[in-house]
Design an enzyme around this catalytic site. Sequence first.
Site, mmCIF file in Angstrom:
data_model
loop_
_atom_site.group_PDB
_atom_site.id
_atom_site.type_symbol
_atom_site.label_atom_id
_atom_site.label_comp_id
_atom_site.label_asym_id
_atom_site.label_seq_id
_atom_site.Cartn_x
_atom_site.Cartn_y
_atom_site.Cartn_z
ATOM 1 C CG HIS A 18 13.383 57.648 -30.914
ATOM 2 N ND1 HIS A 18 14.480 57.026 -30.365
ATOM 3 C CD2 HIS A 18 12.367 57.429 -30.050
ATOM 4 C CE1 HIS A 18 14.126 56.448 -29.230
ATOM 5 N NE2 HIS A 18 12.854 56.679 -29.015
ATOM 6 C CE LYS A 67 21.347 59.723 -18.685
ATOM 7 N NZ LYS A 67 22.774 59.342 -18.576
ATOM 8 C CE LYS A 116 19.649 49.134 -20.617
ATOM 9 N NZ LYS A 116 20.907 49.134 -19.834
ATOM 10 C CE LYS A 154 26.792 51.192 -22.071
ATOM 11 N NZ LYS A 154 25.578 50.835 -21.304
ATOM 12 C CB SER A 161 20.323 58.348 -15.509
ATOM 13 O OG SER A 161 21.531 57.809 -15.059
HETATM 14 N N1 GLU Z 1 25.226 52.254 -17.813
HETATM 15 C C1 GLU Z 1 23.891 52.075 -17.394
HETATM 16 C C2 GLU Z 1 23.145 51.233 -18.397
HETATM 17 O O1 GLU Z 1 23.714 50.474 -19.120
HETATM 18 C C3 GLU Z 1 23.215 53.393 -17.061
HETATM 19 C C4 GLU Z 1 23.046 54.331 -18.181
HETATM 20 C C5 GLU Z 1 22.525 55.708 -17.766
HETATM 21 O O2 GLU Z 1 22.253 55.914 -16.601
HETATM 22 O O3 GLU Z 1 22.415 56.544 -18.658
HETATM 23 O O4 GLU Z 1 21.942 51.235 -18.445
#
Ligand code: GLU
Length: 473
Positions: A67, A72, A96, A108, A364
């Site tokens: 979307h 990320k 998140k 992921k 990030s």
């Molecule tokens: N692995 C981290 C998380 O679960 C960071 C992910 C990121 O920075 O894209 O939020």
Amino acid sequence: MSNHQPYSFFQSVERSFDKAASFTKWEKGLLEQIKACNSIYSMRFPVKMDDGRIEVIEAYRVQHSQHKSPCKGGIRFSDEVNQDEVMALASLMTYKCAIVNVPFGGGKGGIKINPKKYSVYELEKITRRYTSELVKKNFIGPGIDVPAPDYGTGEREMSWIVDTYASLKPGEIDAAGCVTGKPVTQGGVRGRKEATGLGVFYGIREVCNMQDVMEKLGLSTGVVGKTVIVQGLGNVGYHTAKFFRENGSKVIAIAEYEGAIYNANGLNEEEVFQHRKATGSILNFPGATNIAKSGDALEMECDILIPAALENVINGENAPRVKAKIIGEAANGPLTPEADEVFAKKGILVVPDMYLNAGGVTVSYFEWLKNLSHVRYGRMEKRFTENLNTKILTQLEELTGKTVSTAERNIILHGPEEVDLVHSGLEESMIAATREIMAIWKENPAIPDMRTAAYVCAINKVGTSYTELGIFP
Ligand code: GLU
């Protein structure tokens, strides 16, 4: 799935989602779309090990939602990696990002290996091959999908990823933005390493500053003097413990998989870390009591419990014995839905993962923006701000006939460095998200817990975004 866990991780995310969806106005079809994982890439590739043996590596990348672009989320290296887990973690990333207003979809990745069992050279080969598989399928790129560190990975792996990507895409000016969590010398941003732990601290501090919330829990406001237990001394647990200690809380116990240690006067995470490095174990730390069974530390008396390791550590079986007043989910998915129900009934406040540990992805986002803008934060304004502050202070001193101390002068004149801006952006994001979620909860008292309120917040934002995209005629 553990013995006490009748649902897979992805199913438990779906359950939490459904619980929250009933408090929203979105139609069923749209909710189904928000919940679904859009693209799942399951791969197998061969890597020749140091002893000449060929090993077939199992790996995944899941893009939960487009979307917003890019997708990320981190990449984890763990024996426990499986498709269901990566799907669950990718979904949590979508929610998140929405909550902290980071304009990305969730993704992921995971490689099913125990990194401790491989040489550095083998790990490099696995990481580079994984990256080239992603490139081949168009599953990575600054505008497509941007990985980051997660459990078992860090700056070193991100360096290998950016180098592999850039070499396969010569001339791509924004190549550095294909991955975040890079070392500063490779296009990383200052403040990324401690970001998740610092975000956990900012989030819980904001909750602790809410007088009505603290009154309900029978606690005083503020973090000063609060007792904290941290499970996991990895990057997230270490930094969370550090920021609580530096801000006046007492970290009375730290747990790792080999056991836990306790000291009522507080532990210093750096000393514990050095002790573990030197002796290979957290146990027998000078001045502390050993707790042989690591899990027992979760059940000790404290104000704030921080599970900062893996998922499902607090479930229907051990939740009734947990005595903390606040549980801050620094890890992804450390509580099962059964544990949530136990805590909601007992009036224990669970500050949920998908917003509380959003500090990593928030910074990030700052790193990705830095990569696209090709300029370090603070470079343009630092000197200008310092010159302006000098003029203002000189004027004030002349007008009042008084002078400030050198220490005060240095604080007032200081122009922003990259790390100042990153921390400040993170603080703002975490405070705003905490307030937004709490406002949703207060507006609708039927919402049973803060996790459900956080999901409602996320669903509303993703739902609005889909609707405004106009793809549902
Ligand atoms: N692995 C981290 C998380 O679960 C960071 C992910 C990121 O920075 O894209 O939020």
